[in-house]
Enzyme design. Structure first.
Site, mmCIF file in Angstrom:
data_model
loop_
_atom_site.group_PDB
_atom_site.id
_atom_site.type_symbol
_atom_site.label_atom_id
_atom_site.label_comp_id
_atom_site.label_asym_id
_atom_site.label_seq_id
_atom_site.Cartn_x
_atom_site.Cartn_y
_atom_site.Cartn_z
ATOM 1 N N SER A 114 0.858 -1.199 0.000
ATOM 2 C CA SER A 114 0.000 0.000 0.000
ATOM 3 C C SER A 114 0.883 1.233 0.000
ATOM 4 C CB SER A 114 -0.882 0.026 1.239
ATOM 5 O OG SER A 114 -1.493 1.300 1.358
ATOM 6 N N TYR A 127 -2.628 -0.286 10.138
ATOM 7 C CA TYR A 127 -2.673 -0.772 8.749
ATOM 8 C C TYR A 127 -1.356 -0.448 8.028
ATOM 9 C CZ TYR A 127 -4.007 -1.086 3.817
ATOM 10 O OH TYR A 127 -4.042 -1.385 2.474
HETATM 11 N N1 LIG Z 1 -8.566 -0.442 -1.987
HETATM 12 C C1 LIG Z 1 -7.505 0.319 -1.778
HETATM 13 O O1 LIG Z 1 -7.575 1.563 -1.837
HETATM 14 C C2 LIG Z 1 -6.164 -0.319 -1.506
HETATM 15 C C3 LIG Z 1 -5.018 0.490 -1.535
HETATM 16 C C4 LIG Z 1 -3.788 -0.075 -1.301
HETATM 17 C C5 LIG Z 1 -3.691 -1.426 -1.048
HETATM 18 N N2 LIG Z 1 -4.821 -2.194 -1.019
HETATM 19 C C6 LIG Z 1 -4.636 -3.609 -0.750
HETATM 20 O O2 LIG Z 1 -5.302 -4.359 -1.754
HETATM 21 C C7 LIG Z 1 -5.699 -5.612 -1.213
HETATM 22 C C8 LIG Z 1 -7.165 -5.835 -1.498
HETATM 23 O O3 LIG Z 1 -7.893 -4.803 -0.840
HETATM 24 P P1 LIG Z 1 -9.351 -4.375 -1.304
HETATM 25 O O4 LIG Z 1 -9.405 -2.913 -1.255
HETATM 26 O O5 LIG Z 1 -9.724 -5.101 -2.558
HETATM 27 O O6 LIG Z 1 -10.180 -4.920 -0.052
HETATM 28 P P2 LIG Z 1 -11.543 -5.756 -0.026
HETATM 29 O O7 LIG Z 1 -12.491 -5.245 -1.055
HETATM 30 O O8 LIG Z 1 -11.964 -5.727 1.405
HETATM 31 O O9 LIG Z 1 -11.062 -7.204 -0.429
HETATM 32 C C9 LIG Z 1 -10.251 -7.936 0.450
HETATM 33 C C10 LIG Z 1 -10.188 -9.355 -0.030
HETATM 34 O O10 LIG Z 1 -9.356 -10.095 0.868
HETATM 35 C C11 LIG Z 1 -10.097 -11.197 1.377
HETATM 36 N N3 LIG Z 1 -9.719 -11.429 2.767
HETATM 37 C C12 LIG Z 1 -9.677 -10.523 3.771
HETATM 38 N N4 LIG Z 1 -9.327 -11.107 4.915
HETATM 39 C C13 LIG Z 1 -9.137 -12.406 4.631
HETATM 40 C C14 LIG Z 1 -8.767 -13.520 5.405
HETATM 41 N N5 LIG Z 1 -8.529 -13.408 6.727
HETATM 42 N N6 LIG Z 1 -8.652 -14.732 4.809
HETATM 43 C C15 LIG Z 1 -8.900 -14.852 3.487
HETATM 44 N N7 LIG Z 1 -9.256 -13.831 2.695
HETATM 45 C C16 LIG Z 1 -9.385 -12.620 3.269
HETATM 46 C C17 LIG Z 1 -11.560 -10.804 1.269
HETATM 47 O O11 LIG Z 1 -12.401 -11.934 1.195
HETATM 48 P P3 LIG Z 1 -13.321 -12.371 2.449
HETATM 49 O O12 LIG Z 1 -13.807 -11.134 3.104
HETATM 50 O O13 LIG Z 1 -14.406 -13.205 1.843
HETATM 51 O O14 LIG Z 1 -12.432 -13.186 3.333
HETATM 52 C C18 LIG Z 1 -11.549 -10.030 -0.058
HETATM 53 O O15 LIG Z 1 -11.600 -10.906 -1.150
HETATM 54 C C19 LIG Z 1 -5.352 -5.566 0.266
HETATM 55 O O16 LIG Z 1 -4.093 -6.179 0.478
HETATM 56 C C20 LIG Z 1 -5.265 -4.078 0.542
HETATM 57 O O17 LIG Z 1 -4.458 -3.780 1.660
HETATM 58 C C21 LIG Z 1 -6.045 -1.670 -1.244
#
Ligand SMILES: NC(=O)c1ccc[n+]([C@@H]2O[C@H](COP(=O)([O-])OP(=O)(O)OC[C@H]3O[C@@H](n4cnc5c(N)ncnc54)[C@H](OP(=O)(O)O)[C@@H]3O)[C@@H](O)[C@H]2O)c1
Length: 226
Positions: A114, A127
Site C-alpha cells: 500500500s 494498517y
Molecule cells: N482499496 C484500496 O484503496 C487499496 C489500496 C492499497 C492497497 N490495497 C490492498 O489491496 C488488497 C485488497 O484490498 P481491497 O481494497 O480489494 O479490499 P476488499 O475489497 O476488502 O477485499 C479484500 C479481499 O481479501 C479477502 N480477505 C480478507 N481477509 C481475509 C482472510 N482473513 N482470509 C482470506 N481472505 C481474506 C476478502 O475476502 P473475504 O472477506 O471473503 O475473506 C476479499 O476478497 C489488500 O491487500 C489491501 O491492503 C487496497
C-alpha cells in the site's frame, strides 16, 4: 513461466465468503475456490492440499488478502491490532511459507502492499505498519528464494475503488466523501480501478519482469511520487 501460459492459467482462490468465491469462479472460468481464513493455519493447509491434489505446483502466488480500519493512536485496541497483524502480517507470512513446497522453480510471488507505507495518514497507523511489514517481507524473501529462481515483489496500490475502500467509511454517504477526498490527492485525479492493479500483478507474475525482484511497483496515479 512463459507469458502465453500466464494468460489462461488455472487459478486457486481463497476467502472467507462462499457467495463471493462462487461468483469469482464464475467470472474467472478455470478456477478452484477453497473457502478459508488466512489467519487460520489449518485453512491454509486445506488450500494447499487442493493445489497439491492438482499435481502441477504453483507458478504464481499473489498474497492479496488484507483488512483495514481507521483507529487513531489513542483508540487502538488489542483486538484491532491483533486482527490486522493476524491477517495482514501473520496471514501473509504463512500464506507464503506454506506454499514453498509447491512453488515451482522460477515462480513469482507478489505481495499486496500500500502507498500508506510511505505516508503518515492519520488513524491508519496499524494498517500502514502491517503494510510496511509486507514490504519488508518482499525484500527478505526475494533474497531467501533467489536460489530457486523465485522472484518476490510487492505491488503498491494507491487508493483503489473496491468494497474494502468504501467499507472504511461508516455509511454509504460518507464513503462517497472518502472516495472523493482520496481521488483529489491523486495526481491523475481519480481512484484506481482494480483491473489496473491486476495488470501490474500480471506483469510481476510474467516473464516480462524477469529481472525484477525484491522490488515494489507503485500503481498509484503518481500519488507518492509527484
Ligand atoms: N482499496 C484500496 O484503496 C487499496 C489500496 C492499497 C492497497 N490495497 C490492498 O489491496 C488488497 C485488497 O484490498 P481491497 O481494497 O480489494 O479490499 P476488499 O475489497 O476488502 O477485499 C479484500 C479481499 O481479501 C479477502 N480477505 C480478507 N481477509 C481475509 C482472510 N482473513 N482470509 C482470506 N481472505 C481474506 C476478502 O475476502 P473475504 O472477506 O471473503 O475473506 C476479499 O476478497 C489488500 O491487500 C489491501 O491492503 C487496497
Amino acid at each position: 513461466m512463459i507469458d502465453a501460459e500466464l494468460e489462461g492459467a488455472h487459478v486457486f482462490i481463497t476467502g472467507r465468503r462462499k457467495t463471493e468465491l462462487d461468483a469469482a469462479v464464475e467470472t474467472i472460468g478455470s478456477a478452484t475456490a477453497v473457502i478459508g481464513d488466512i489467519a487460520d493455519l489449518a485453512d491454509l493447509d486445506r488450500l494447499y492440499e487442493a493445489v497439491r491434489d492438482r499435481g502441477q505446483g504453483l507458478d504464481v502466488l499473489f498474497a492479496n488478502a488484507s483488512v483495514a480500519a481507521f483507529f487513531p493512536l489513542e483508540q487502538i485496541t488489542e483486538e484491532h491490532f491483533d486482527t490486522l497483524f493476524g491477517i495482514n502480517v501473520r496471514g501473509t507470512l504463512f500464506t507464503v511459507q506454506k506454499a514453498l513446497p509447491l512453488l515451482n522453480d522460477g515462480a513469482s510471488v507478489i505481495l499486496n502492499g500500500s502507498t500508506n507505507v510511505d505516508v503518515g495518514a492519520e488513524a491508519f497507523g496499524v494498517y500502514a505498519a502491517s503494510k510496511a511489514a509486507t514490504r519488508s517481507f518482499a525484500r527478505t524473501w526475494a533474497n531467501e528464494l533467489k536460489g530457486r529462481g523465485i522472484r518476490v515483489n510487492a505491488v503498491t496500490p494507491g487508493p483503489t475503488d473496491t468494497p474494502g475502500l468504501s467499507g472504511l467509511a461508516p455509511d454509504p454517504e460518507q464513503a462517497v466523501g472518502l472516495r472523493q477526498h482520496l481521488a483529489a490527492q491523486v495526481p491523475l485525479g481519480r481512484l484506481a480501478h482494480p483491473e489496473e492493479i491486476a495488470a501490474a500483478v500480471a506483469f510481476l507474475a510474467s516473464g516480462q519482469s524477469s529481472f525484477i525482484t525484491g522490488s515494489s511497483l507503485y500503481v498509484d496515479g503518481g500519488m507518492n511520487h509527484i
